[in-house]
Design a protein around this motif. Structure first.
Motif, PDB file in Angstrom:
ATOM      1  N   ASP A 269     -93.519   9.154 -69.855  1.00 20.45           N
ATOM      2  CA  ASP A 269     -93.452  10.253 -70.818  1.00 20.45           C
ATOM      3  C   ASP A 269     -92.347  11.236 -70.448  1.00 20.45           C
ATOM      4  N   LEU A 270     -92.144  11.443 -69.149  1.00 19.40           N
ATOM      5  CA  LEU A 270     -91.140  12.404 -68.706  1.00 19.40           C
ATOM      6  C   LEU A 270     -89.724  11.953 -69.037  1.00 19.40           C
ATOM      7  N   ILE A 271     -89.432  10.667 -68.860  1.00 20.57           N
ATOM      8  CA  ILE A 271     -88.086  10.204 -69.209  1.00 20.57           C
ATOM      9  C   ILE A 271     -87.929  10.139 -70.724  1.00 20.57           C
ATOM     10  N   ALA A 272     -89.019   9.872 -71.420  1.00 25.03           N
ATOM     11  CA  ALA A 272     -88.972   9.805 -72.880  1.00 25.03           C
ATOM     12  C   ALA A 272     -88.670  11.163 -73.496  1.00 25.03           C
ATOM     13  N   THR A 273     -89.107  12.231 -72.848  1.00 26.72           N
ATOM     14  CA  THR A 273     -88.930  13.587 -73.386  1.00 26.72           C
ATOM     15  C   THR A 273     -87.796  14.353 -72.707  1.00 26.72           C
ATOM     16  N   GLY A 274     -87.020  13.672 -71.889  1.00 28.82           N
ATOM     17  CA  GLY A 274     -85.858  14.325 -71.289  1.00 28.82           C
ATOM     18  C   GLY A 274     -86.145  15.127 -70.042  1.00 28.82           C
ATOM     19  N   LYS A 275     -87.312  14.971 -69.460  1.00 25.59           N
ATOM     20  CA  LYS A 275     -87.634  15.664 -68.213  1.00 25.59           C
ATOM     21  C   LYS A 275     -87.156  14.871 -66.998  1.00 25.59           C
ATOM     22  N   ILE A 276     -86.800  13.617 -67.229  1.00 19.69           N
ATOM     23  CA  ILE A 276     -86.194  12.764 -66.213  1.00 19.69           C
ATOM     24  C   ILE A 276     -84.930  12.174 -66.812  1.00 19.69           C
ATOM     25  N   GLY A 277     -83.885  12.081 -65.997  1.00 17.20           N
ATOM     26  CA  GLY A 277     -82.627  11.526 -66.480  1.00 17.20           C
ATOM     27  C   GLY A 277     -82.503  10.038 -66.255  1.00 17.20           C
ATOM     28  N   THR A 278     -82.864   9.564 -65.049  1.00 17.16           N
ATOM     29  CA  THR A 278     -82.671   8.161 -64.709  1.00 17.16           C
ATOM     30  C   THR A 278     -83.774   7.662 -63.775  1.00 17.16           C
ATOM     31  N   MET A 279     -83.999   6.349 -63.822  1.00 12.76           N
ATOM     32  CA  MET A 279     -84.881   5.670 -62.874  1.00 12.76           C
ATOM     33  C   MET A 279     -84.322   4.275 -62.606  1.00 12.76           C
ATOM     34  N   VAL A 280     -84.262   3.890 -61.341  1.00 14.58           N
ATOM     35  CA  VAL A 280     -83.791   2.559 -60.966  1.00 14.58           C
ATOM     36  C   VAL A 280     -84.943   1.568 -61.152  1.00 14.58           C
ATOM     37  N   LEU A 281     -84.844   0.756 -62.199  1.00 11.50           N
ATOM     38  CA  LEU A 281     -85.908  -0.191 -62.541  1.00 11.50           C
ATOM     39  C   LEU A 281     -85.304  -1.421 -63.208  1.00 11.50           C
ATOM     40  N   GLY A 282     -85.994  -2.547 -63.128  1.00  9.40           N
ATOM     41  CA  GLY A 282     -85.558  -3.748 -63.811  1.00  9.40           C
ATOM     42  C   GLY A 282     -85.672  -3.596 -65.315  1.00  9.40           C
ATOM     43  N   SER A 283     -85.043  -4.512 -66.045  1.00 13.87           N
ATOM     44  CA  SER A 283     -85.009  -4.411 -67.506  1.00 13.87           C
ATOM     45  C   SER A 283     -86.390  -4.521 -68.138  1.00 13.87           C
ATOM     46  N   TRP A 284     -87.358  -5.025 -67.367  1.00 13.08           N
ATOM     47  CA  TRP A 284     -88.723  -5.107 -67.882  1.00 13.08           C
ATOM     48  C   TRP A 284     -89.261  -3.731 -68.273  1.00 13.08           C
ATOM     49  N   ALA A 285     -88.698  -2.673 -67.679  1.00 12.00           N
ATOM     50  CA  ALA A 285     -89.206  -1.314 -67.911  1.00 12.00           C
ATOM     51  C   ALA A 285     -88.665  -0.697 -69.191  1.00 12.00           C
ATOM     52  N   ILE A 286     -87.601  -1.251 -69.747  1.00  9.06           N
ATOM     53  CA  ILE A 286     -86.965  -0.618 -70.903  1.00  9.06           C
ATOM     54  C   ILE A 286     -87.936  -0.475 -72.062  1.00  9.06           C
ATOM     55  N   SER A 287     -88.608  -1.559 -72.408  1.00  6.94           N
ATOM     56  CA  SER A 287     -89.498  -1.512 -73.567  1.00  6.94           C
ATOM     57  C   SER A 287     -90.636  -0.529 -73.359  1.00  6.94           C
ATOM     58  N   GLN A 288     -91.101  -0.387 -72.117  1.00  8.21           N
ATOM     59  CA  GLN A 288     -92.178   0.567 -71.845  1.00  8.21           C
ATOM     60  C   GLN A 288     -91.698   1.997 -72.052  1.00  8.21           C
ATOM     61  N   MET A 289     -90.480   2.294 -71.602  1.00 11.59           N
ATOM     62  CA  MET A 289     -89.936   3.635 -71.788  1.00 11.59           C
ATOM     63  C   MET A 289     -89.619   3.899 -73.261  1.00 11.59           C
ATOM     64  N   GLN A 290     -89.152   2.870 -73.963  1.00 11.86           N
ATOM     65  CA  GLN A 290     -88.867   3.040 -75.381  1.00 11.86           C
ATOM     66  C   GLN A 290     -90.149   3.275 -76.174  1.00 11.86           C
ATOM     67  N   ALA A 291     -91.217   2.593 -75.781  1.00  6.38           N
ATOM     68  CA  ALA A 291     -92.499   2.812 -76.451  1.00  6.38           C
ATOM     69  C   ALA A 291     -92.985   4.242 -76.239  1.00  6.38           C
ATOM     70  N   ALA A 292     -92.764   4.748 -75.025  1.00  6.85           N
ATOM     71  CA  ALA A 292     -93.142   6.134 -74.732  1.00  6.85           C
ATOM     72  C   ALA A 292     -92.304   7.107 -75.559  1.00  6.85           C
ATOM     73  N   ALA A 293     -91.026   6.782 -75.755  1.00  7.97           N
ATOM     74  CA  ALA A 293     -90.151   7.645 -76.542  1.00  7.97           C
ATOM     75  C   ALA A 293     -90.552   7.640 -78.019  1.00  7.97           C
ATOM     76  N   GLU A 294     -90.941   6.477 -78.513  1.00  7.65           N
ATOM     77  CA  GLU A 294     -91.422   6.402 -79.890  1.00  7.65           C
ATOM     78  C   GLU A 294     -92.668   7.259 -80.069  1.00  7.65           C
ATOM     79  N   LYS A 295     -93.579   7.151 -79.102  1.00  4.21           N
ATOM     80  CA  LYS A 295     -94.824   7.923 -79.168  1.00  4.21           C
ATOM     81  C   LYS A 295     -94.550   9.417 -79.080  1.00  4.21           C
ATOM     82  N   ALA A 296     -93.535   9.778 -78.286  1.00  2.00           N
ATOM     83  CA  ALA A 296     -93.204  11.201 -78.106  1.00  2.00           C
ATOM     84  C   ALA A 296     -92.394  11.757 -79.264  1.00  2.00           C
ATOM     85  N   GLY A 297     -91.904  10.882 -80.133  1.00  2.00           N
ATOM     86  CA  GLY A 297     -91.133  11.338 -81.280  1.00  2.00           C
ATOM     87  C   GLY A 297     -89.650  11.481 -81.016  1.00  2.00           C
ATOM     88  N   THR A 298     -89.194  11.074 -79.843  1.00  2.00           N
ATOM     89  CA  THR A 298     -87.769  11.179 -79.538  1.00  2.00           C
ATOM     90  C   THR A 298     -87.005   9.931 -79.955  1.00  2.00           C
TER      91      THR A 298
END
Length: 446
Positions: A269-298
């Motif tokens: 939720d923090l990266i989805a809302t701009g409270k975090i800039g970056t995280m070192v993670l494999g591409s598997w994490a992209i869809s999870q962060m994008q889902a959080a961004a959709e839920k957050a309205g960003t």
């Protein structure tokens, strides 16, 4: 006392090392490449099968139930249930001391190639399966394949595009120094945003940094070469570059103020809302962060993916490799149904694309989540397997050295030194790691 076969399985699991590279051991049992089970074998898929999975979230949100319904529409005589484990490696390792570890499961990383025939049904000859699937060598042994990956991950850094744009950053960094400078701009322009979030408390996210070994030099033999050098943390070596960058961003206060209080689920939720800039993670994490961004309205487009900030030979490189490989329990009573599930899941479910990863099926298009890599000209790098007879060498050295390349502890040590929680310098840590690695190499006899 365990029955004879049970004791052998217990001993095999107990002797397996830490998660680094594939290891080898003597084994017996299992079947030959001709013993494959599945629709192509002439057996009709039927019966109840249990799929053991690490994706507890997809059980909870009903995703797997939808997959089961689609599968059972094609194979009405098969009933699929799911069993999820949060500590997948540890819990499944315990289950495998018995015969009952599901019908289909992700092959845990502590199973060595030579142990595969003891626990898993052969899926076919590797040379035949490689005509259709890619990245199956890691779960093949002696020309026979025992597991097929559910998704192939690329390595890089998840980031919030809006955060970077607000900092005036339009070009992605090509060097570690540029990356640090970019994080400093994020800090100065958006003081309430954590430029890089380590997820220190959960531990396992720190192991994601290890996945970039190979990306630094573009060398497909990068991991294998660890067995040939005494000083992986010497200046210029890949581990030195990666771990120095981790140290620098923490030392410059570009990470969370108190890493002992990080929270993995909250970080989405923090990266989805701009409270975090970056995280070192494999591409598997992209869809999870994008889902959080959709839920957050960003919006999902807020989340981007950049390569590790080093170029080799004029381009960025991203190591790609399989996530868990699904295999069939050698003790399953419904092997044809289990094989039907594996084939359907990889070819018809759309799971790989939904997870933002590359498909194990050759010729499949890249997922939309990696479109940034395409426009940047990032080269995908598949690491070479170890030479026959040396599959366990890097693992053996690491175990002897008691470092744990794929464990979080040694990188937590680096973070602690950088934030002043210990009195060690980075060079002292590197000297210690090199010394232990050198001694372990000597003990391994290479």
């Amino acid at each position: 006392m365990f029955p004879h076969a049970r004791r052998n399985r217990l001993a095999a699991l107990a002797s397996a090392g830490a998660v680094i590279a594939l290891t080898a051991a003597c084994s017996s049992g299992g079947g030959s490449a001709g013993d494959t089970a599945g629709p192509s074998s002439g057996q009709t898929p039927s019966g109840a099968i249990k799929v053991v999975t690490w994706r507890t979230d997809l059980i909870q949100d009903g995703t797997f139930d939808k997959y089961a319904q689609e599968f059972q529409a094609k194979y009405p005589d098969v009933k699929v249930t799911f069993e999820g484990h949060t500590d997948y490696e540890g819990e499944v390792k315990t289950l495998m001391n018995t015969d009952d570890y599901g019908d289909v499961l992700g092959i845990i990383n502590t199973i060595t190639p030579a142990q595969l025939p003891d626990f898993f049904e052969p899926l076919g000859k590797q040379s035949d399966l490689e005509q259709h699937y890619q990245f199956i060598s890691s779960k093949s042994f002696d020309g026979t394949t025992y597991g097929i990956p559910v998704v192939v991950n690329a390595q890089g850094i998840v980031y919030n595009k809006s955060v970077w744009q607000k900092a005036g950053l339009t070009d992605l960094p090509k060097t570690p120094d540029e990356f640090v400078q970019d994080l400093q701009k994020i800090r100065s322009t958006q003081p309430d945003t954590v430029p890089l979030y380590t997820n220190y408390k959960d531990g396992w996210p720190l192991t994601q940094w290890e996945g970039d070994v190979g990306s630094v030099t573009g060398d497909a033999d990068a991991v294998n070469k660890l067995a040939t050098i005494d000083d992986p943390w010497a200046a210029g070596q890949e581990h030195n570059v990666i771990d120095t960058l981790l140290y620098d961003v923490v030392k410059d206060k570009l990470t969370e103020a108190d890493p002992t209080t990080t929270n993995w689920e909250k970080s989405k939720d923090l990266i989805a809302t701009g409270k975090i800039g970056t995280m070192v993670l494999g591409s598997w994490a992209i869809s999870q962060m994008q889902a959080a961004a959709e839920k957050a309205g960003t919006g999902a487009d807020t989340i981007g993916y950049m390569p590790f900030p080093v170029q080799a030979n004029g381009s960025w490189n991203s190591v790609v490799g399989p996530d868990y490989n699904q295999g069939i329990n050698i003790h399953s009573k419904h092997k044809a149904a289990a094989r039907a599930w594996i084939d359907w899941f990889n070819n018809e479910s759309g799971f790989a694309a939904s997870q933002g990863g590359l498909s194990p099926v050759k010729g499949s298009p890249d997922p939309a989540t990696l479109k940034d890599f395409g426009s940047l000209g990032v080269k995908y790098l598949e690491l070479k397997p170890a030479e026959p007879g040396k599959e366990s060498l890097v693992n053996d050295i690491d175990k002897q050295a008691e470092i744990g390349l794929y464990a979080p502890d040694y990188r937590k040590r680096i973070v602690d030194a950088a934030r002043g929680a210990s009195k060690e310098s980075l060079q002292q840590i590197f000297d210690d790691l090199n010394s232990r690695w050198k001694d372990a190499r000597a003990a391994a006899g290479d």
